[in-house]
Design an enzyme around this catalytic site. Structure first.
Site, PDB file in Angstrom:
ATOM      1  N   LEU A  14       0.756  -1.114  -0.029  1.00 27.35           N
ATOM      2  CA  LEU A  14       0.011   0.075   0.080  1.00 27.35           C
ATOM      3  C   LEU A  14       1.046   1.347   0.165  1.00 27.35           C
ATOM      4  O   LEU A  14       0.968   2.164   1.112  1.00 27.35           O
ATOM      5  CB  LEU A  14      -1.021   0.045   1.307  1.00 27.35           C
ATOM      6  CG  LEU A  14      -2.332  -0.701   0.983  1.00 27.35           C
ATOM      7  CD1 LEU A  14      -2.984  -0.326   2.369  1.00 27.35           C
ATOM      8  CD2 LEU A  14      -3.120  -0.083  -0.090  1.00 27.35           C
ATOM      9  N   HIS A  15       1.830   1.173  -1.050  1.00 31.44           N
ATOM     10  CA  HIS A  15       2.469   2.680  -1.211  1.00 31.44           C
ATOM     11  C   HIS A  15       2.022   3.031  -2.726  1.00 31.44           C
ATOM     12  O   HIS A  15       1.528   2.721  -3.487  1.00 31.44           O
ATOM     13  CB  HIS A  15       3.837   2.303  -1.056  1.00 31.44           C
ATOM     14  CG  HIS A  15       4.351   1.860   0.207  1.00 31.44           C
ATOM     15  ND1 HIS A  15       4.396   0.565   0.568  1.00 31.44           N
ATOM     16  CD2 HIS A  15       4.510   2.730   1.374  1.00 31.44           C
ATOM     17  CE1 HIS A  15       4.670   0.622   2.002  1.00 31.44           C
ATOM     18  NE2 HIS A  15       4.883   1.858   2.424  1.00 31.44           N
ATOM     19  N   ALA A  16       2.873   4.302  -2.864  1.00 29.71           N
ATOM     20  CA  ALA A  16       2.491   4.908  -4.323  1.00 29.71           C
ATOM     21  C   ALA A  16       1.237   4.649  -4.904  1.00 29.71           C
ATOM     22  O   ALA A  16       0.166   5.344  -4.093  1.00 29.71           O
ATOM     23  CB  ALA A  16       3.512   4.156  -5.019  1.00 29.71           C
ATOM     24  N   PRO A  18      -0.923   2.652  -5.725  1.00 26.90           N
ATOM     25  CA  PRO A  18      -2.130   1.756  -5.081  1.00 26.90           C
ATOM     26  C   PRO A  18      -2.499   2.276  -3.531  1.00 26.90           C
ATOM     27  O   PRO A  18      -3.844   2.317  -3.361  1.00 26.90           O
ATOM     28  CB  PRO A  18      -1.229   0.543  -4.467  1.00 26.90           C
ATOM     29  CG  PRO A  18      -0.431   0.089  -5.671  1.00 26.90           C
ATOM     30  CD  PRO A  18       0.262   1.764  -5.975  1.00 26.90           C
TER      31      PRO A  18
ATOM     32  N   GLN B 124       5.804  10.168   1.522  1.00 26.94           N
ATOM     33  CA  GLN B 124       6.690   9.155   1.825  1.00 26.94           C
ATOM     34  C   GLN B 124       8.133   9.957   2.305  1.00 26.94           C
ATOM     35  O   GLN B 124       8.821   9.386   3.401  1.00 26.94           O
ATOM     36  CB  GLN B 124       6.999   8.284   0.665  1.00 26.94           C
ATOM     37  CG  GLN B 124       5.468   7.498   0.504  1.00 26.94           C
ATOM     38  CD  GLN B 124       5.802   6.161   0.063  1.00 26.94           C
ATOM     39  OE1 GLN B 124       5.986   5.726  -0.967  1.00 26.94           O
ATOM     40  NE2 GLN B 124       5.300   5.228   0.859  1.00 26.94           N
TER      41      GLN B 124
END
Lengths: 89, 161
Positions: A14-16, A18, B124
């Protein structure tokens, strides 16, 4: 209120993209939706916040638990579970 | 275009020695900087506080706790990261709790996010940054805004080595 557990199978977790797709979809529901990373034993966080989702650090093969509470809770859980289990395609 | 953290950090959105009585006051002061520069509408402050009450954003980072308040993009005009180094710490609820667990927060990173999809990389980077005890220690003893910007740039450069 309903709960559901899914395993994340896509490569980036669950990064970027998605993560953004997950939050966009979750934000469309009226129900309050929370998610936690079972693999890292995280706390419950808001599924409608991109920041919270990224903080969960969900990687490939991690198990996540979804919880929804509200009028469209069933549709919310089904839709989000389908997204996770469809490899975000 | 996809943004990096440095693209979204402006000197006018960095506030030093912020005097706030509580978390609500800190959020009001930081959002006021965004309203003044045209990055957000006055209602953004209310959005952020409502969200903070429902989903607290305090994080038990080292050596000082921080908070990352934010809200939906409805009243955001342009994306920005606003940093407030507090003169005296204020209580924020801890993220992942109902807010009953309090943290004394020294630094507030207030996020105004317009296009969620394009800002994943930036967020991030921010998550990596706040896990650097050296950076947080540097921020609380920074003398001015330029030093804050330099410290963040340095930490980002080190991450890329």
């Amino acid at each position: 209120m309903i709960n559901s557990i899914s395993k994340v199978i896509n490569d980036v977790g669950l990064h970027a993209r998605p993560a953004a797709e997950f939050v966009k979809l979750a934000s469309g529901f009226q129900a309050s939706i929370k998610v936690r990373n079972l693999t890292s034993a995280s706390a419950w966080v808001d599924a409608k916040s991109i920041i919270s989702i990224l903080m969960l650090g969900v990687s490939k093969d991690h198990e996540v638990e979804l919880m929804a509470d509200g009028l469209d809770e069933e549709l919310a859980i089904t839709t989000l579970r389908n997204l996770i289990e469809s490899n975000f395609k | 275009m996809h943004y990096t953290l440095v693209d979204l950090l402006k000197s006018e959105h960095i506030m030093m020695a912020v005097q706030a009585a509580d978390a609500k006051a800190a959020i009001e002061l930081l959002t006021a900087a965004l309203v003044e520069s045209g990055y957000a509408e006055p209602e953004f402050s209310v959005d952020v506080w409502k969200r903070e009450l429902a989903f607290p954003t305090g994080l038990p980072t080292q050596p000082v706790a921080i908070a990352i308040p934010h809200a939906d993009p409805d009243h955001v005009n342009n994306s920005a990261v606003c940093i407030g180094v507090l003169a005296t710490p204020v209580e924020f609820g801890q993220m992942g709790t109902d807010g009953s667990i309090k943290l004394l927060v020294n630094i507030v990173f207030l996020l105004a996010i317009k296009e969620r999809e394009k800002q994943v990389a930036m967020i991030q980077q921010l998550i990596t940054l706040i896990q650097s005890p050296a950076l947080l220690a540097g921020l609380i003893s920074a003398k001015d805004k330029n030093q804050v910007l330099d410290l963040i740039q340095q930490t980002l450069n080190e991450e890329h080595k």
